[in-house]
Design a protein around this motif. Sequence first.
Motif, short mmCIF file in Angstrom:
data_model
loop_
_atom_site.label_atom_id
_atom_site.label_comp_id
_atom_site.label_asym_id
_atom_site.label_seq_id
_atom_site.Cartn_x
_atom_site.Cartn_y
_atom_site.Cartn_z
N MET A 102 0.85 -1.19 0.00
CA MET A 102 0.00 0.00 0.00
C MET A 102 0.89 1.24 0.00
O MET A 102 1.86 1.32 0.75
CB MET A 102 -0.91 0.01 1.23
N ASN A 103 0.54 2.19 -0.84
CA ASN A 103 1.34 3.40 -0.97
C ASN A 103 0.74 4.54 -0.15
O ASN A 103 -0.47 4.79 -0.20
CB ASN A 103 1.43 3.83 -2.44
N PHE A 104 1.59 5.22 0.61
CA PHE A 104 1.18 6.36 1.41
C PHE A 104 2.03 7.56 1.02
O PHE A 104 3.25 7.43 0.84
CB PHE A 104 1.35 6.08 2.91
N ALA A 105 1.40 8.71 0.89
CA ALA A 105 2.12 9.93 0.54
C ALA A 105 1.94 10.95 1.66
O ALA A 105 0.83 11.14 2.19
CB ALA A 105 1.59 10.50 -0.78
N TYR A 106 3.03 11.61 2.04
CA TYR A 106 3.01 12.65 3.06
C TYR A 106 3.60 13.93 2.49
O TYR A 106 4.42 13.90 1.57
CB TYR A 106 3.83 12.23 4.30
N ARG A 107 3.20 15.04 3.09
CA ARG A 107 3.73 16.34 2.67
C ARG A 107 3.91 17.21 3.91
O ARG A 107 2.94 17.58 4.57
CB ARG A 107 2.77 17.01 1.68
N PHE A 108 5.16 17.47 4.25
CA PHE A 108 5.47 18.22 5.46
C PHE A 108 6.08 19.57 5.10
O PHE A 108 6.83 19.69 4.13
CB PHE A 108 6.47 17.45 6.34
N LEU A 109 5.76 20.57 5.91
CA LEU A 109 6.42 21.87 5.80
C LEU A 109 7.59 21.87 6.77
O LEU A 109 7.41 21.97 7.99
CB LEU A 109 5.46 23.01 6.11
N GLY A 110 8.79 21.71 6.24
CA GLY A 110 9.95 21.62 7.11
C GLY A 110 10.01 20.28 7.81
O GLY A 110 9.48 19.27 7.34
N SER A 111 10.66 20.25 8.96
CA SER A 111 10.84 19.02 9.72
C SER A 111 10.51 19.27 11.18
O SER A 111 10.51 20.42 11.65
CB SER A 111 12.29 18.51 9.61
N THR A 112 10.22 18.20 11.89
CA THR A 112 10.01 18.30 13.32
C THR A 112 11.29 18.79 13.98
O THR A 112 12.39 18.36 13.63
CB THR A 112 9.61 16.94 13.89
N SER A 113 11.16 19.70 14.93
CA SER A 113 12.34 20.29 15.57
C SER A 113 12.17 20.30 17.08
O SER A 113 11.05 20.23 17.60
CB SER A 113 12.56 21.72 15.06
N ALA A 114 13.29 20.39 17.77
CA ALA A 114 13.30 20.46 19.22
C ALA A 114 14.44 21.38 19.65
O ALA A 114 15.49 21.42 19.01
CB ALA A 114 13.47 19.08 19.84
N SER A 115 14.22 22.10 20.73
CA SER A 115 15.26 22.99 21.25
C SER A 115 15.19 22.99 22.76
O SER A 115 14.11 22.86 23.35
CB SER A 115 15.09 24.41 20.70
N SER A 116 16.34 23.11 23.39
CA SER A 116 16.41 23.13 24.86
C SER A 116 17.47 24.13 25.29
O SER A 116 18.52 24.27 24.66
CB SER A 116 16.77 21.74 25.40
N ASP A 117 17.17 24.84 26.37
CA ASP A 117 18.16 25.69 27.01
C ASP A 117 17.98 25.57 28.51
O ASP A 117 17.28 24.68 29.00
CB ASP A 117 18.05 27.15 26.53
N ALA A 118 18.59 26.45 29.26
CA ALA A 118 18.56 26.34 30.72
C ALA A 118 17.16 26.56 31.28
O ALA A 118 16.85 26.09 32.38
CB ALA A 118 19.52 27.35 31.34
N ALA A 119 16.30 27.25 30.54
CA ALA A 119 14.99 27.61 31.09
C ALA A 119 13.83 26.84 30.48
O ALA A 119 12.79 26.71 31.12
CB ALA A 119 14.75 29.11 30.90
N ALA A 120 13.97 26.33 29.26
CA ALA A 120 12.80 25.75 28.60
C ALA A 120 13.20 24.72 27.56
O ALA A 120 14.32 24.71 27.05
CB ALA A 120 11.96 26.85 27.94
N SER A 121 12.24 23.83 27.27
CA SER A 121 12.36 22.86 26.17
C SER A 121 11.13 23.03 25.29
O SER A 121 10.02 23.24 25.79
CB SER A 121 12.43 21.43 26.70
N SER A 122 11.34 22.93 23.99
CA SER A 122 10.23 23.11 23.05
C SER A 122 10.28 22.04 21.98
O SER A 122 11.36 21.75 21.43
CB SER A 122 10.31 24.50 22.40
N PHE A 123 9.12 21.43 21.71
CA PHE A 123 9.01 20.40 20.68
C PHE A 123 7.95 20.83 19.68
O PHE A 123 6.79 21.05 20.06
CB PHE A 123 8.63 19.05 21.31
N THR A 124 8.35 20.94 18.43
CA THR A 124 7.44 21.36 17.37
C THR A 124 7.36 20.26 16.33
O THR A 124 8.35 19.98 15.64
CB THR A 124 7.91 22.67 16.72
N PHE A 125 6.20 19.63 16.23
CA PHE A 125 6.00 18.54 15.28
C PHE A 125 5.45 19.09 13.97
O PHE A 125 4.53 19.91 13.97
CB PHE A 125 5.03 17.50 15.84
N ALA A 126 6.01 18.61 12.86
CA ALA A 126 5.53 19.01 11.54
C ALA A 126 4.45 18.02 11.10
O ALA A 126 4.73 16.84 10.90
CB ALA A 126 6.67 19.01 10.53
N PRO A 127 3.19 18.47 10.94
CA PRO A 127 2.11 17.56 10.54
C PRO A 127 2.05 17.38 9.03
O PRO A 127 2.63 18.15 8.26
CB PRO A 127 0.86 18.28 11.06
#
Length: 560
Positions: free
Chosen positions: A1-26
Amino acid sequence: MNFAYRFLGSTSASSDAAASSFTFAPDTLRAPTFFTGKVARHLAFREAISALHHVVVSDLRFKPRDRTAYFEWLKQNEANFLAEATAQSEALKPRIAELQARIRGLDQQRNLLMQPYWKAQRAYFDYLYKQDRDAWIVLDPVITVHPDEIFFECFSLDESSYGRLSCDHDVFESLGEMALGTTNIDYSHALYDEFQKIRSYRDTTLTIDPSGFEVQTGGDADFREEKIDLPDSWVRGFLQVSSAMTLPAHVFDLHPVDMANILTRLAQKKEKAGPRSLRFVLTPDAPVEVVIEPWNERLRFRRSIYRGPSAAEIRIWGRRRLAILGRTLALARSVRVHLTGSGLPSFFVVDFGGLRFTLGLSGWTANDWSSAGQFDLLAPRHKVDHDTAQRIFAALGSAHAATPAELARQTGTGEPLVHAALTAYTQAGRVMFDLDKSLYRLRELTREPLSPEQLRFASPQEEKADRLIDANLVTIGRIDRNQGARAVTGSVLDNARNEQVSLVIDGDDRLVEARCSCHFYVHNKMARGPCEHMLALRRIVHAQVDGVAQDGQAGGQAIA
């Protein structure tokens, strides 16, 4: 079975001393689905989503030993072996020694010249392993946003384990904009390393990025399209485990310490012979007991009481997969176990309080023919006309989640028909059953509905076996038991010919020996798996002798 996806950019993550952020590309080819929230239960979220990652990368299939290096060594030394074997006189030995010394010198020179190449090759493979492991993941996880919770779902590489992480909205300190629905996300192995950086003193934000739905320019260079060709068995396995959630089950709570004791005992020993199962001994209003085979070591859990109405003894296989739960237990409040029967799917729901991780295990680690035909989870139980099914689905779609009783009241339909309609939609990947809350949820597994008829059978033999059983053409002859194994004989009437079948099923419920008088077996033996007559007889033995329920009736209407 063939599946096709189309994402704007890629999922990204960032962390520093105060915060962590996770951004998923749908997946922007699907209906807009997005979410933003600040996590309040930091450590529980970290452990649960890390366990989900272990499901994504899990592959416990047998991997044969790589003998490439051995054959290369054998090829290099073949001349030496031949020379030694054919040496007939002492006069040849000095010449052989001279040539061997010369070959060793040439080998050393070759190794010296090739060493930079081999070093660069190893560095390149190490780079691929670290940077491009995403290619090993067959299907990206699925995220669903509902009015009461957000949940992640995934399926393992070996097609035997299902993972689900559900987070009530109370798990988040604050919620931003959201759009309800289901979408595939771009998942990266590097995310796992970022998950480990989550700390209780850092703000952690989870985002399903809505920007991809706002920018719909097809030629945008930031858009990335992926096409994946999935085997039907992978999708069939996902639906089979999902359908199993609706089956009647023995349900009980295990204390996290008791679950940890099981994992500890399994880690301490490695079995060399079967049976390799966990046997749950359940007695009403008594402590749960677990027998670890083949050592028959019995564990009695006084903190975990079985409250079911009837006694049962259930065996599950593929127990090494339970190690996925290991890191979730320290923060868990309880582990709810759902056992649908011996050799059938089982589910373990780890409750953190507002956040739950579900591990679903198919009957066996290996989805091969040894387990084919034991049960048919994809057969509808009742016939439901199309209009009634559509009304039930529309009612569920408006609420996103509802119990069968609520849908029956809204649509004026009996609960059995509601169950049947929703089971059919589950088979099409459009609905899933929430074990923890005992309700159905709208969840479109794929952008286009799946065809149950296409995925129902794993092979033509399994389809033929189903027809033979429906026509009541299978007869059990004799069953002999010897040291846990069963020797079964019987006959199957096929095309006016009585095919004589004999099976040997071992203590692990595997088909270890089989014979049949049919043309398929005579020409192929077991090289292409069991014939339809073997599968049919085995299913009848499970249904009539072992008491394993054969789910479904033929002739039900498939719903797309």
